[in-house]
Write an enzyme that holds these catalytic residues in place. Structure first.
Site, PDB file in Angstrom:
ATOM      1  N   ALA A   1      -9.539   5.061  -5.628  1.00  0.00           N
ATOM      2  CA  ALA A   1     -10.508   5.933  -4.969  1.00  0.00           C
ATOM      3  C   ALA A   1     -11.808   5.182  -4.733  1.00  0.00           C
ATOM      4  O   ALA A   1     -12.222   4.368  -5.552  1.00  0.00           O
ATOM      5  CB  ALA A   1     -10.764   7.161  -5.846  1.00  0.00           C
TER       6      ALA A   1
ATOM      7  N   ARG B   1     -20.367   4.065 -10.125  1.00  0.00           N
ATOM      8  CA  ARG B   1     -19.058   3.429 -10.285  1.00  0.00           C
ATOM      9  C   ARG B   1     -18.313   4.021 -11.477  1.00  0.00           C
ATOM     10  O   ARG B   1     -17.096   4.157 -11.462  1.00  0.00           O
ATOM     11  CB  ARG B   1     -19.239   1.920 -10.448  1.00  0.00           C
ATOM     12  CG  ARG B   1     -19.848   1.242  -9.213  1.00  0.00           C
ATOM     13  CD  ARG B   1     -20.056  -0.251  -9.451  1.00  0.00           C
ATOM     14  NE  ARG B   1     -20.662  -0.895  -8.288  1.00  0.00           N
ATOM     15  CZ  ARG B   1     -21.958  -1.103  -8.147  1.00  0.00           C
ATOM     16  NH1 ARG B   1     -22.794  -0.694  -9.086  1.00  0.00           N
ATOM     17  NH2 ARG B   1     -22.436  -1.726  -7.071  1.00  0.00           N
TER      18      ARG B   1
ATOM     19  N   HIS C   1     -29.452 -21.053  -8.316  1.00  0.00           N
ATOM     20  CA  HIS C   1     -28.535 -20.948  -9.450  1.00  0.00           C
ATOM     21  C   HIS C   1     -29.080 -19.895 -10.404  1.00  0.00           C
ATOM     22  O   HIS C   1     -29.902 -20.188 -11.280  1.00  0.00           O
ATOM     23  CB  HIS C   1     -28.390 -22.302 -10.139  1.00  0.00           C
ATOM     24  CG  HIS C   1     -28.091 -23.414  -9.182  1.00  0.00           C
ATOM     25  ND1 HIS C   1     -26.898 -23.502  -8.492  1.00  0.00           N
ATOM     26  CD2 HIS C   1     -28.859 -24.445  -8.747  1.00  0.00           C
ATOM     27  CE1 HIS C   1     -26.929 -24.567  -7.701  1.00  0.00           C
ATOM     28  NE2 HIS C   1     -28.107 -25.153  -7.828  1.00  0.00           N
TER      29      HIS C   1
ATOM     30  N   THR D   1     -24.362 -11.227  -8.291  1.00  0.00           N
ATOM     31  CA  THR D   1     -24.931 -12.569  -8.386  1.00  0.00           C
ATOM     32  C   THR D   1     -25.167 -13.153  -6.993  1.00  0.00           C
ATOM     33  O   THR D   1     -26.194 -13.791  -6.746  1.00  0.00           O
ATOM     34  CB  THR D   1     -24.009 -13.473  -9.222  1.00  0.00           C
ATOM     35  OG1 THR D   1     -24.021 -13.007 -10.585  1.00  0.00           O
ATOM     36  CG2 THR D   1     -24.452 -14.921  -9.185  1.00  0.00           C
TER      37      THR D   1
ATOM     38  N   PRO E   1     -14.562   1.607 -11.526  1.00  0.00           N
ATOM     39  CA  PRO E   1     -15.497   0.711 -12.212  1.00  0.00           C
ATOM     40  C   PRO E   1     -14.755  -0.518 -12.742  1.00  0.00           C
ATOM     41  O   PRO E   1     -13.880  -0.393 -13.612  1.00  0.00           O
ATOM     42  CB  PRO E   1     -16.056   1.562 -13.348  1.00  0.00           C
ATOM     43  CG  PRO E   1     -14.977   2.567 -13.617  1.00  0.00           C
ATOM     44  CD  PRO E   1     -14.289   2.827 -12.310  1.00  0.00           C
TER      45      PRO E   1
ATOM     46  N   ASP F   1       0.854  -1.186   0.000  1.00  0.00           N
ATOM     47  CA  ASP F   1       0.000   0.000   0.000  1.00  0.00           C
ATOM     48  C   ASP F   1       0.890   1.235   0.000  1.00  0.00           C
ATOM     49  O   ASP F   1       2.014   1.204   0.532  1.00  0.00           O
ATOM     50  CB  ASP F   1      -0.917  -0.004   1.228  1.00  0.00           C
ATOM     51  CG  ASP F   1      -2.075   0.983   1.101  1.00  0.00           C
ATOM     52  OD1 ASP F   1      -3.204   0.544   0.821  1.00  0.00           O
ATOM     53  OD2 ASP F   1      -1.854   2.202   1.275  1.00  0.00           O
TER      54      ASP F   1
ATOM     55  N   GLN G   1     -15.996   4.819  -4.029  1.00  0.00           N
ATOM     56  CA  GLN G   1     -17.246   5.411  -4.490  1.00  0.00           C
ATOM     57  C   GLN G   1     -17.882   6.189  -3.343  1.00  0.00           C
ATOM     58  O   GLN G   1     -18.063   5.672  -2.251  1.00  0.00           O
ATOM     59  CB  GLN G   1     -18.188   4.303  -4.963  1.00  0.00           C
ATOM     60  CG  GLN G   1     -19.466   4.790  -5.606  1.00  0.00           C
ATOM     61  CD  GLN G   1     -20.304   3.611  -6.105  1.00  0.00           C
ATOM     62  OE1 GLN G   1     -19.848   2.475  -6.153  1.00  0.00           O
ATOM     63  NE2 GLN G   1     -21.540   3.890  -6.479  1.00  0.00           N
TER      64      GLN G   1
ATOM     65  N   HIS H   1     -20.892  -4.231 -13.964  1.00  0.00           N
ATOM     66  CA  HIS H   1     -21.083  -4.185 -12.508  1.00  0.00           C
ATOM     67  C   HIS H   1     -21.514  -2.759 -12.194  1.00  0.00           C
ATOM     68  O   HIS H   1     -20.708  -1.890 -11.877  1.00  0.00           O
ATOM     69  CB  HIS H   1     -19.790  -4.537 -11.780  1.00  0.00           C
ATOM     70  CG  HIS H   1     -19.873  -4.372 -10.285  1.00  0.00           C
ATOM     71  ND1 HIS H   1     -20.870  -4.929  -9.533  1.00  0.00           N
ATOM     72  CD2 HIS H   1     -19.082  -3.694  -9.418  1.00  0.00           C
ATOM     73  CE1 HIS H   1     -20.698  -4.610  -8.261  1.00  0.00           C
ATOM     74  NE2 HIS H   1     -19.607  -3.850  -8.165  1.00  0.00           N
TER      75      HIS H   1
END
Length: 319
Positions: A83, A91, A171, A152, A124, A37, A85, A178
């Site tokens: 960064a 996003r 399922h 999901t 994103p 980091d 959200q 996304h």
């Protein structure tokens, strides 16, 4: 002769990264974990804290804070830096900020001699997975975005709650971006071996609007969580650990990750969330669902939104 061990390099020890490291330790997902980091004190503190939990862990894991040179011998690099959200942001609003951050990060990773798999979780995610692929020069199969694995999971959880069945027996898939243009694949949704459509016939007081509400709660879940606690991190961290284990253990498991399309679903040159078989080599294959006309149209719309967002970014990536 030295025994080969799995090494994961985690880049970014913020909320998602530290939650991932904690979940990975608790599940014994790798033999070595290095934390990297820009805030070295933070990553050192996380490594110390995690090491103090080793006596309670299911298996021995070597954990330390390091730098990009430690990526050289890594099998998997997990990218959670960037960064976050903020409330009111989508996003896609993060794209320029995080593309600039990732250009520097990926340059450092590849300069180390890294030749493994990169797993991208920063938003994103579809756009950033594409730029990581471009920046890294790695084969498309070895650059994977977390895609819609969390969407999901949320979908399956809410359907399990609604029909009162174990979420692990649901399922069903969310595919596409996304983000706001993602879509549920109702035509391929099952509980056990029975379609959702059949389950609704036996659901007392069933209303079609209930299923639409479930999807809206899935799509907007991040916004609701961010309003309440500022960020989402536990769910995606556990999803990343599940992906990590599938990769390192060569499982050939299916996940809705962000993968490169090269003609699948009638689209190409885009990373987007679709079901894929994942193993030690990365993405073995994209699984093509038989979408109905409405689903195909919504998926095409999602692709177009991502490509329109990506177009100005690519000018900077390729310059």
């Amino acid at each position: 002769m030295l025994n080969r061990v799995n090494r994961v390099a985690l880049i970014g020890t913020g909320f998602v990264g530290s939650s991932y490291a904690f979940a990975l330790l608790n599940q014994g997902g790798t033999e070595e974990l290095v934390l990297i980091d820009i805030n070295k004190q933070k990553s050192e503190g996380d490594a110390m804290d995690l090491n103090h939990g080793l006596p309670f862990a299911p298996s021995r894991t070597k954990i330390w804070f390091g730098d990009y040179s430690d990526c050289k011998d890594a099998d998997l690099v997990v990218l959670t830096a960037g960064a976050n959200q903020k409330p009111g942001e989508t996003r896609l609003d993060l794209v320029e900020k995080n593309t600039a951050i990732f250009k520097e990060i990926v340059s450092e990773i590849m300069a180390s001699g890294f030749d493994g798999i990169i797993l991208v979780a920063t938003n994103p995610v579809d756009i950033l997975t594409y730029v990581v692929w471009k920046f890294s020069g790695l084969p498309k199969e070895r650059v994977i975005g977390s895609g819609t694995i969390l969407d999901t999971a949320r979908f399956r959880f809410l359907l399990g709650e609604y029909f009162d069945v174990d979420t692990r027996n649901v399922h069903a898939y969310i595919i596409g971006e996304h983000g706001d243009t993602e879509l549920p694949v109702w035509s391929n949704a099952d509980i056990g071996v029975t379609s959702i459509a059949e389950w609704t016939k036996n659901k007392e007081g069933f209303n079609q609007a209930d299923l639409e509400e479930i999807f809206l709660n899935v799509r907007d879940a991040a916004y609701h969580i961010i309003e309440r606690k500022g960020a989402t991190f536990y769910g995606i961290a556990m999803g990343l650990v599940r992906l990590t284990k599938a990769i390192l253990q060569n499982e050939n498991s299916i996940f809705t990750v962000s993968a490169y399309l090269d003609g699948e679903y009638d689209h190409e040159d885009i990373f987007i969330g679709v079901p894929c078989v994942v193993n030690r080599n990365g993405i073995r294959q994209v699984v093509e669902l038989d979408l109905n006309k409405e689903e195909q149209e919504k998926f095409t719309h999602s692709v177009k939104v991502l490509k329109n967002t990506l177009e100005p970014i690519l000018k900077n990536v390729e310059s």
